[in-house]
Enzyme design. Structure first.
Site, mmCIF file in Angstrom:
data_model
loop_
_atom_site.group_PDB
_atom_site.id
_atom_site.type_symbol
_atom_site.label_atom_id
_atom_site.label_comp_id
_atom_site.label_asym_id
_atom_site.label_seq_id
_atom_site.Cartn_x
_atom_site.Cartn_y
_atom_site.Cartn_z
ATOM 1 N N ASP A 108 -11.253 -10.297 2.633
ATOM 2 C CA ASP A 108 -10.323 -10.246 1.449
ATOM 3 C C ASP A 108 -10.307 -8.759 1.218
ATOM 4 O OD1 ASP A 108 -8.936 -10.413 -0.981
ATOM 5 O OD2 ASP A 108 -9.394 -12.483 -1.125
ATOM 6 N N SER A 172 -0.725 1.235 -11.631
ATOM 7 C CA SER A 172 -0.800 0.267 -10.717
ATOM 8 C C SER A 172 -0.682 0.784 -9.422
ATOM 9 C CB SER A 172 0.640 -0.658 -10.866
ATOM 10 O OG SER A 172 0.807 -1.228 -9.898
ATOM 11 N N SER A 173 -0.202 1.946 -9.042
ATOM 12 C CA SER A 173 0.013 2.315 -7.792
ATOM 13 C C SER A 173 -1.599 3.059 -7.477
ATOM 14 C CB SER A 173 0.867 3.560 -7.652
ATOM 15 O OG SER A 173 2.047 2.864 -7.621
ATOM 16 N N TYR A 260 7.355 10.397 1.326
ATOM 17 C CA TYR A 260 6.530 10.119 2.745
ATOM 18 C C TYR A 260 5.767 8.961 2.377
ATOM 19 C CZ TYR A 260 8.406 14.307 4.667
ATOM 20 O OH TYR A 260 9.118 15.250 5.123
ATOM 21 N N HIS A 306 13.743 21.208 -2.501
ATOM 22 C CA HIS A 306 14.559 20.391 -3.396
ATOM 23 C C HIS A 306 15.180 21.353 -4.330
ATOM 24 C CE1 HIS A 306 13.125 16.354 -1.953
ATOM 25 N NE2 HIS A 306 12.009 16.916 -1.700
ATOM 26 N N ARG A 453 27.348 14.431 -6.257
ATOM 27 C CA ARG A 453 26.533 13.162 -6.596
ATOM 28 C C ARG A 453 26.637 12.790 -8.213
ATOM 29 N NH1 ARG A 453 20.267 14.314 -5.784
ATOM 30 N NH2 ARG A 453 20.131 12.306 -6.261
#
Lengths: 534, 137
Positions: A108, A172-173, A260, A306, A453
């Site tokens: 597990d 959570s991640s 990624y 970015h 956009r």
């Protein structure tokens, strides 16, 4: 010691899974939790898809038809947030839960109770976030990148719910990642050295490290927003000595590794499926591992590509341009390795293989448009246009999403003990393949022609491309409902599957019977050379 | 690997990874002062260099050139104070010293504390301007 293990073994068989709802609420079993993650992400995928169809319906023709601009902004924002954090990421965590213990020969996951917690906070996080759409003032409307001051000074009052939802998703991640790292590093079967690990395990190990490194940065960014909104600080407010551009730096320091995080496990999946259906060993296993590690390292030093247009010194622009282009090298290594694996293989084209080959072709196209965007001077032209939308949808939809669908078809017989319907699977593939290209390919052209956009209305010259795009979106959306039908039909009446469901499949999971027993390897298995991928 | 040593290994991994998580939380907030430092070094965001002492005797003004400097004053939204500069703009020779006064007025009858933030545009001008005194009231 062996007697103790033996006793445990009997104990497990006597209990098995609980019945009814309690099985799912209190489960600590990696397979149950994997199933929960996968169904949750599919539900979120459909919700995010409905939002996407609202967007495409509005953009079908120029002018305002269905929704107001304010609501349109909520649709684009929530579509992005739900697909990234609710569909793609939990789907990969679900696959990790199902596959990693079986692939490394463990009974597990290392921390089963934390596993339960990390799943069960997700429905609350998304319940909280989606509920804001029904509140006065509306839900998040500032784009999935939530740039300050749009997300602070000018945000709707519901932004606090959004901030706490992001905190929960991050928690959570992080818990999920710690669990995965602990499992991989400590619970491998004897003889499975690091360089004998299956590629999916390798890619997830690296992804999990990326997650624990950048999710805290995201949590920091939203915490600063919370302070700016409610406690009078000025992290992102120029009038108080802060800087909105700093938000973009912090966000993309998280955001670039995040993209990624959404593709590395896909690389792992494809590295399993292509050798299985080409009936050859994976070409260049070692270089595959090093390529993934290099991509992960480079992801930390490219974030400002970015934000070329916010104003940065020439040296900065050159650095981020060259480091971004450098990523094409390890990615190219991977693409060529997949092609070399297929070279002169005895290939067959079952549904998972079709999705995997489509992944290689279409992901590479998304990669090339990424290289175009990396060129600073032309990025001034492409920035915030539909060209960017086309680029990241090509790497996320036929990239990440196709790999998840391929994985579901590939391991479905192992999970359920039943084969899916091959004809229906192929129909699903061709509908998706045509749908995705009809949707996103024209967006390259409208973007290069200058369509921005995140707008609900557009000048007339973009009408044709948008109409084609909307038609494709509805084809793609409906074909995913068809996917649900294929899965349910196969669950009910699929033909029984054998242990090694595919002739060329390798790995410890295929040594188990199908469906895989509730507890996989209570005795550590022997790692035979023919089950090693590389 | 025995059960105990495996459990010990898992505990160790959890400790190490939790430390990474905590460290990265700290790093996220450390980015704020790091960003300021980076801007000060590069002159980005209109931040001028560190402390500077003006010495009138040793500085020869360049009489052949005249530079116009505009002063803009803004207050944060919701800030009731008035804030203005004595002269909207000055013409100076490079190297020349000129005094400009800035005024603030608290329009409320409460005691208030505020912070004044100087900034310079275009960013390429930051190398040629010096803050000789604290910009405070």
């Amino acid at each position: 010691m062996s007697e103790v293990i033996h006793a445990d073994h009997h104990d497990d068989h006597a209990h098995g899974p609980e019945k009814g709802l309690k099985r799912w609420l209190f489960t600590t079993n990696h397979k149950d939790i994997g199933t929960l993650y996968l169904w949750f992400s599919f539900a979120m995928f459909l919700v995010g898809g409905v939002l996407a169809l609202v967007i495409r319906a509005e953009l079908f023709q120029p002018g305002l038809q269905f929704v107001q601009p304010e609501f349109f902004n909520q649709m684009t924002t929530n579509h992005g947030l739900i697909m990234v954090f609710g569909a793609i990421m939990p789907a990969f965590v679900g696959l990790a839960n199902w596959l990693i213990p079986m692939q490394v020969g463990a009974p597990d996951m290392a921390l089963p109770r934390m596993n339960n917690l990390s799943f069960w906070i997700l429905p609350f996080a998304f319940g909280m976030m989606i509920s804001t759409l029904f509140m006065e003032g509306g839900g998040p409307n500032f784009g999935w990148t939530f740039y300050a001051p749009l997300s602070t000074t000018y945000a709707p009052p519901s932004v606090t719910y959004f901030i706490f939802a992001v905190h929960l998703m991050g928690a959570s991640s992080i818990m999920g990642s710690i669990n995965i790292i602990a499992t991989i590093l400590n619970m491998r079967a004897p003889g499975m050295t690091l360089m004998k690990m299956p590629m999916f395990v390798w890619t997830w190990l690296i992804t999990a490290y990326l997650l624990i490194a950048v999710m805290p940065v995201l949590a920091g960014a939203v915490t600063m927003m919370l302070f700016d909104i409610h406690f009078g600080t000025s992290f992102f407010n120029a009038a108080g000595g802060g800087d909105p551009v700093m938000f973009q730096h912090i966000f993309w320091f998280f955001g670039h590794p995040e993209v990624y995080i959404m593709i590395l496990p896909a690389f792992g999946i494809v590295s399993h499926i292509i050798p299985a259906f080409a009936r050859k060993r994976l070409f260049g296993y070692t270089s595959m591992v090093y390529a993934v590690a290099s991509i992960a390292f480079l992801s930390f030093i490219v974030w400002a590509h970015h934000m070329f247009t916010v104003g940065m010194p020439l040296a900065g622009q050159l650095f981020f341009m060259y480091s971004t282009m450098l990523i094409a090298v390890p990615t190219g290594v991977k693409v060529f390795n997949w092609i070399s694996t297929m070279w002169r293989g005895s290939m067959t084209f079952e549904t998972p293989m079709l999705f995997a080959i489509a992944f290689v072709v279409l992901f590479t196209m998304g990669g090339f448009s990424g290289l175009m965007l990396a060129i600073t001077p032309v990025d001034y032209q492409y920035h915030d246009t539909y060209f960017v939308v086309a680029h990241f949808h090509y790497v996320l939809v036929p990239g990440a999403l196709f790999s998840i669908i391929a994985a579901v078809y590939f391991w479905f017989p192992k999970w359920t003990g039943k084969m899916y319907d091959e004809t229906l699977g192929k129909i699903h593939f061709w509908l998706s393949f045509v749908g995705v290209n009809v949707t996103f390919f024209p967006q390259h052209f409208s973007g290069l022609a200058g369509m921005p956009r995140r707008i609900p209305d557009y000048p007339l010259q973009f009408a044709d491309f948008n109409m084609i795009s909307s038609v494709g979106a509805f084809i793609f959306g409906l074909s995913q409902v068809f996917f649900l039908y294929v899965i349910i039909k196969s669950l009910r009446s699929g033909a029984p599957a054998t242990g090694r469901s595919w002739e060329g499949a390798k790995g410890l999971e295929w040594t188990l019977p199908s469906p895989a027993p509730y507890h996989s390897f209570t005795q550590p298995p022997v790692v035979k050379d023919e089950e090693v991928l590389g | 690997m025995t059960e105990q040593s495996q459990q010990a290994g898992i505990k160790k991994t959890v400790r190490k990874t939790s430390l990474i998580v905590l460290g990265m939380c700290g790093f996220a907030f450390a980015l704020v002062p790091l960003y300021d430092l980076f801007c000060e070094v590069t002159g980005l965001n209109g931040k001028t260099g560190g402390p500077y002492v003006f010495d009138e005797a040793s500085t020869e003004p360049d009489r052949s050139r005249l530079v116009k400097v505009n002063f803009l004053t803004n207050t944060n939204e919701g800030m009731p104070w008035k804030f203005w500069s004595g002269k909207g703009a000055v013409r100076v020779h490079p190297g020349e010293a000129k005094t400009v006064s800035f005024f603030v007025k608290n329009t409320t009858n409460k005691t208030m504390v505020a912070q004044a933030i100087p900034s310079l545009v275009p960013f390429s001008a930051t190398d040629f301007f010096h803050k000789t005194e604290c910009f405070c009231f």
